[in-house]
Write an enzyme that holds these catalytic residues in place. Structure first.
Site, PDB file in Angstrom:
ATOM      1  CE  LYS A  25      -2.682   0.900   3.796  1.00 45.58           C
ATOM      2  NZ  LYS A  25      -2.436   2.266   4.276  1.00 45.58           N
ATOM      3  NE  ARG A  30       6.401   6.587   0.849  1.00 42.40           N
ATOM      4  CZ  ARG A  30       5.469   6.421   1.803  1.00 42.40           C
ATOM      5  NH1 ARG A  30       4.346   5.755   1.536  1.00 42.40           N
ATOM      6  NH2 ARG A  30       5.638   6.923   3.007  1.00 42.40           N
ATOM      7  NE  ARG A 125      -5.211   8.496  11.141  1.00 42.23           N
ATOM      8  CZ  ARG A 125      -4.546   7.703  10.315  1.00 42.23           C
ATOM      9  NH1 ARG A 125      -5.155   7.228   9.228  1.00 42.23           N
ATOM     10  NH2 ARG A 125      -3.300   7.381  10.557  1.00 42.23           N
ATOM     11  CD  GLN A 172       0.653   8.564   7.077  1.00 41.27           C
ATOM     12  OE1 GLN A 172       0.117   9.369   7.828  1.00 41.27           O
ATOM     13  NE2 GLN A 172       0.074   7.442   6.708  1.00 41.27           N
ATOM     14  CG  ASP A 319       0.664   0.166   9.438  1.00 35.72           C
ATOM     15  OD1 ASP A 319       0.302   1.051  10.244  1.00 35.72           O
ATOM     16  OD2 ASP A 319       1.041   0.421   8.278  1.00 35.72           O
ATOM     17  NE  ARG A 392      -2.516  -1.656   8.489  1.00 39.13           N
ATOM     18  CZ  ARG A 392      -2.219  -2.055   7.249  1.00 39.13           C
ATOM     19  NH1 ARG A 392      -2.371  -3.322   6.905  1.00 39.13           N
ATOM     20  NH2 ARG A 392      -1.769  -1.203   6.350  1.00 39.13           N
TER      21      ARG A 392
HETATM   22  C1  S3P Z   1       2.457   4.938   6.116  1.00 38.57           C
HETATM   23  C2  S3P Z   1       3.106   5.260   7.268  1.00 38.57           C
HETATM   24  C3  S3P Z   1       2.642   4.862   8.606  1.00 38.57           C
HETATM   25  C4  S3P Z   1       1.617   3.735   8.531  1.00 38.57           C
HETATM   26  C5  S3P Z   1       0.600   3.933   7.454  1.00 38.57           C
HETATM   27  C6  S3P Z   1       1.255   4.098   6.090  1.00 38.57           C
HETATM   28  C7  S3P Z   1       3.023   5.431   4.836  1.00 38.57           C
HETATM   29  O1  S3P Z   1       2.066   5.976   9.233  1.00 38.57           O
HETATM   30  O2  S3P Z   1       0.989   3.570   9.772  1.00 38.57           O
HETATM   31  O3  S3P Z   1      -0.290   2.820   7.400  1.00 38.57           O
HETATM   32  O4  S3P Z   1       2.662   4.924   3.769  1.00 38.57           O
HETATM   33  O5  S3P Z   1       3.855   6.354   4.892  1.00 38.57           O
HETATM   34  P1  S3P Z   1       2.984   7.040  10.006  1.00 38.57           P
HETATM   35  O6  S3P Z   1       4.018   7.452   9.066  1.00 38.57           O
HETATM   36  O7  S3P Z   1       2.106   8.182  10.371  1.00 38.57           O
HETATM   37  O8  S3P Z   1       3.507   6.300  11.211  1.00 38.57           O
END
Ligand code: S3P
Length: 432
Positions: A25, A30, A125, A172, A319, A392
């Site tokens: 995912k 990206r 969030r 993120q 995750d 999840r």
């Molecule tokens: C993700 C980063 C994670 C993860 C999310 C996907 C990503 O979050 O929990 O399911 O694709 O960059 P955080 O970067 O906020 O920890």
């Protein structure tokens, strides 16, 4: 929730056979974003057609990018760094935090107005974690509740480089800043308390970005010019994890999960499973589009040992806590999770939701402000449980149902579409 948005499962097994996990995912998001701002025609094989990455695909279309789904590959007509168009409407990021946070970074550098919103969960969030550094870089961003929640309105600007020390380890946040940094003359640096997943810094240099990584610090030197992307996306370890745990706890199981991402910033659960005494093997390792991949052979393990998750291990399995908590109910002793406060702000509050739902199945589990303690082994008992709209959580509870006496009804399973369409079909194939 619709009348049919539930499934009833009974103890079943053993799980036997081979599967391929759905595509990753994080890399799918990206790939679409980077291809959109690269120059030329990009090709993405094995894109995850689940609602989260589709939110990103639709968002990039709304920003004027031509994206064609040819079934065997997604073709993206990249518009270059400066070719995106002002969207005609509000962009809906659905349930996807990755879409909203990465796009907030990208759109901060576009000289037009964009407004991003999302579903009920996403609108709760935290967005300040990206709004704060991007505002420091010069972007104009407004959000609800004192600029902390979506919808967010972004008026892009000429940005300036910063050195940002993020209070949270978040891929993120890191990726949002790096995306903005692509447009900035000079060096933009993000440092995090521990290393989060590194897909952004792996892919961007392959298409021309100048990126330097030093321990927990990533720097980008801009302005960049990105070329086309040609990528094959491996299977998602986070999706494979549900089957890994299912095979571990359901008697006599043995399964092979093929072509799974084995990036060490993602596979913390494997180290934890090793400590717990789980019987698994990694086979056929190779590299696909700059990422390590391989097959995982996993068997039922009768004597599982409880373990303690150290705070520094948390990002590499962020995750996997819903499914880890199910595994811990079957391990001998008290498993402890600490330093995982981030779980409170995922698609649901995963400390609260997993504690309340696993308790309904008879688990001995206590909430901590930043984690949980789980005492095992416990013979779980079927009950009615609820996903809280969290994909999840739905899948973790479905795996728990396989070892719970009697019937378990899991409500809110449509959320599974967010990351793993076909989850129940794959499960059925393995148990039949
Ligand atoms: C993700 C980063 C994670 C993860 C999310 C996907 C990503 O979050 O929990 O399911 O694709 O960059 P955080 O970067 O906020 O920890």
């Amino acid at each position: 929730m619709t009348a049919r948005d539930c499934v009833t499962l009974r103890p079943e097994g053993p799980l036997k056979g081979e599967i391929t996990a759905p595509s990753d995912k994080s890399i799918s998001h990206r790939a679409i974003i980077f291809a959109s701002i690269g120059k030329g025609i990009s090709r993405i094989r094995n894109f995850l057609r689940a609602s989260d990455p589709m939110s990103t695909l639709n968002a990039m279309s709304a920003l004027g990018v031509e994206i064609i789904d040819n079934i065997d590959e997604i073709v993206v007509h990249g518009r270059g760094l400066y070719g995106l168009k002002e969207p005609e409407d509000i962009i809906d990021c659905g349930n996807s935090g990755t879409t909203m946070r990465l796009l907030t970074g990208l759109l901060s550098a576009q000289k037009f107005l964009s407004i991003l919103t999302g579903d009920e969960s996403l609108r709760q969030r935290p967005m300040k974690r990206v709004i704060t550094p991007l505002t420091e870089m010069g972007a104009t961003i407004y959000g609800r509740k004192d600029n902390s929640l979506a919808p967010v309105a972004i008026r892009g600007q000429q940005l300036r480089p910063i050195k940002y020390r993020s209070p949270v380890a978040s891929a993120q946040v890191k990726s949002a800043i790096l995306l903005a940094g692509l447009y900035i003359a000079g060096t933009t640096t993000v440092e995090e308390p521990s290393r989060s997943r590194d897909h952004t810094e792996r892919i961007l240099p392959t298409i021309g970005a100048s990126i330097e990584v030093e321990k927990n610090r990533v720097s980008i030197r801009g302005p960049a010019e990105l070329s086309r992307l040609d990528i094959t996306i491996p299977g998602d370890f986070s999706s494979a994890a549900f089957f890994l745990v299912a095979a571990t706890i359901v008697k006599d199981s043995e399964i092979l999960i093929k072509n799974t991402l084995l990036n060490p910033t993602r596979t913390g659960l494997l180290n934890v499973m090793e400590r717990m005494g789980v019987s698994f093997e990694i086979l056929n390792t190779s590299e696909v589009s700059g990422e390590p991949v391989g097959d995982i052979l996993c068997r039922f393990t009768s004597q599982l040992k409880a373990t303690e998750i150290r705070p520094e291990e948390v990002p590499s399995m962020i995750d996997e806590f819903p499914i880890f908590s199910v595994l811990a109910t079957q391990a001998d002793g008290v498993s402890v999770i600490r330093g995982a406060r981030e779980l409170r702000v995922k698609e649901s509050d995963r400390i609260g939701t997993m504690t309340s739902e696993l308790r309904k199945l008879g688990a001995e589990i206590e909430e901590l402000p930043d984690g949980m303690t789980i005492k095992g082994p416990v013979k779980l008992k079927g009950a009615v449980v609820e996903s809280h709209g969290d994909h999840r959580v739905a899948m973790a509870l479905s795996v728990a149902a396989l070892v719970a006496e009697g019937e378990t009804k899991i409500e809110g399973i449509s959320s599974v579409e967010i990351s793993f369409p076909g989850f129940y079909e794959k499960l059925r194939d393995l148990v039949s």
